[in-house]
Write an enzyme that holds these catalytic residues in place. Structure first.
Site, short mmCIF file in Angstrom:
data_model
loop_
_atom_site.label_atom_id
_atom_site.label_comp_id
_atom_site.label_asym_id
_atom_site.label_seq_id
_atom_site.Cartn_x
_atom_site.Cartn_y
_atom_site.Cartn_z
N ASP A 291 -10.98 29.58 26.21
CA ASP A 291 -11.44 30.19 24.96
C ASP A 291 -12.96 30.04 24.88
O ASP A 291 -13.48 28.93 25.06
CB ASP A 291 -10.76 29.45 23.79
CG ASP A 291 -11.18 29.98 22.42
OD1 ASP A 291 -11.97 30.94 22.36
OD2 ASP A 291 -10.70 29.43 21.41
N SER B 194 -9.70 30.78 13.98
CA SER B 194 -10.82 31.58 14.45
C SER B 194 -11.87 31.79 13.35
O SER B 194 -12.38 30.80 12.83
CB SER B 194 -10.26 32.90 15.00
OG SER B 194 -11.21 33.57 15.74
N HIS C 233 -7.52 31.85 23.39
CA HIS C 233 -7.88 32.11 22.01
C HIS C 233 -6.86 33.04 21.33
O HIS C 233 -6.47 34.05 21.90
CB HIS C 233 -9.27 32.75 21.91
CG HIS C 233 -9.75 32.84 20.50
ND1 HIS C 233 -10.37 31.79 19.85
CD2 HIS C 233 -9.65 33.82 19.58
CE1 HIS C 233 -10.64 32.14 18.62
NE2 HIS C 233 -10.21 33.37 18.42
#
Ligand code: NAG
Ligand code: NAG
Length: 388
Positions: free
Chosen positions: A328, A174, A358
């Site tokens: 995501d 991320s 995600h």
């Protein structure tokens, strides 16, 4: 039916309604994920209320709640874990105990959490902990990570830890994937560094701020556990707490015509394979005023948005593994980077997981662990084992 049981029934329906989120059909352990998702939404609501009432900044509430997950460094018979500093930036170091004559491989791992939260002690070989927003803004986070990597890549440091300078990986998830990707790019021009990265591993990375209305943002705006509103907030907080940037980003009008030349780097009409474009029609960008980009130039800086470099720069990058998840908002960032890297001739392994969302790898430990998390983590580690 008595009043009491009626009240109970109503309460039950309300709670069930709150917990219920539509979870995509192909995701396993749906009830577990629904509970996880309700937990995250609750934290979001608490943060929103605290902020509206003027008690605390939104991200400070998230930070307070996520810091409860903190784990102290814990060594065991196989591994020594220590919190130390590299050039004044805290890192968590995981060193295997087994004595060996061969040099070790190393993974520099940068944690996720939107540049605002996280870093409370996941298990990685070297975990770089950087200073967080809203107290600190770009480029502080980037520079902290760059400092750590540069420190570690010095010959005498690698020697001290018995690391093979030809077998080093940079990785992150991320926002950590964002930092890993940008540091890997910027290292290419740093003449002081002799050791080179062998591979980079980017797990559902955030890679650009230019277009926050990609098909993946549209399709996944309300999916667990990273809604579009939170991702936009993370992006804007990376640069400033000024809410006007957040508002402009939310309506995707934060870029002015002065920067129109950058859109070719994130043009999803060219960069996404057909299946990711399905159901979406490309329209040219709608430009806003140039006030925000003059005030907060960070969001157009390739060190914050690694998709914004040209192909010549990408050419020098090492073998790359990109993990993207179907459900995501950041999916298309990763997919577009895969296209750009391939165009530049970089060798890329793209692992797109249809039944993932995600942040899924996070749920490998803790009160609720998910089979999906174990599956993704095993794939990642197996790939590392073969390729590093
Ligand atoms: C240490 O390594 C051995 C051999 O791989 C393994 O069986 C054992 O479970 C490990 N111990 C811990 C605490 O993880
Ligand atoms: C994006 O690509 C499409 C298709 O090639 C093209 O028509 C469009 O003008 C491009 N837009 C920008 C802003 O580069």
């Amino acid at each position: 039916m008595g009043t009491k049981s009626l009240c109970l029934l109503i309460a039950f329906v309300l709670v069930a309604h709150y917990i219920y989120t539509p979870i995509p059909e192909n995701i396993e352990e749906r009830w577990k994920l629904m509970l996880i998702s309700a937990g995250f939404r609750t934290v979001g609501h608490v943060a929103e209320i605290a902020e509206r009432l003027g008690f605390m900044h939104y991200m400070e509430v998230l930070m307070m709640i996520t810091s409860m997950e903190y784990t102290a460094p814990t060594s065991d018979e196989n591994i020594t874990v220590a919190d130390i500093e590299f050039n004044s930036v805290p890192v968590r170091l995981y060193v295997p105990r087994k004595q060996s004559n061969v040099l070790k491989r190393a993974v520099i791992y940068i944690h996720g959490g939107g540049w605002c939260v996280g870093g409370s002690g996941e298990k990685q070989d070297i975990l770089a902990l950087y200073r967080l927003a809203p107290k600190y803004h770009f480029p502080v986070q980037y520079e902290d990570v760059y400092t750590v990597v540069k420190y570690f890549l010095q010959n005498n440091v690698l020697e001290q830890y018995g690391v093979d300078p030809t077998r080093i990986c940079i990785s992150g998830d991320s926002a950590g994937g964002n930092l890993a990707a940008s540091v890997a790019q910027q290292l290419l021009d740093d003449l002081e560094i002799k050791a080179q990265l062998k591979i980079q591993v980017l797990l559902y990375p955030a890679l650009q701020t230019l277009d926050l209305d990609l098909p993946s943002y549209r399709d996944n705006a309300d999916k667990p556990i990273l809604p579009k509103s939170l991702m936009v907030r993370f992006w804007s907080e990376y640069f400033t707490t000024d809410i006007s940037l957040n508002e402009a980003m939310a309506s995707n009008r934060h870029i002015s015509e002065d920067s129109s030349h950058l859109f070719k780097f994130v043009n999803w009409s060219n960069l996404l394979p057909e299946k990711f474009k399905e159901g979406h029609v490309y329209a040219n960008p709608v430009y806003g005023s140039s006030k925000l980009e003059k005030k907060y130039p960070g969001f157009l800086d390739p060190r914050a948005a690694p998709l914004l470099v040209d192909n010549v720069k990408l050419q020098g990058l090492p073998l790359t593994y990109v993990l993207t998840c179907q459900h995501d908002v950041l999916r298309d960032d990763g997919v577009m980077y895969v296209s750009r890297l391939r165009e530049a001739g970089v060798q890329v392994i793209h692992d797109h997981v249809e039944d993932a969302f995600h942040g899924a790898i996070m749920f490998i430990t803790g009160p609720v662990d998910l089979l999906l998390a174990h599956r993704l983590a095993n794939k990642y580690i197996e790939w590392l084992n073969v390729n590093l």
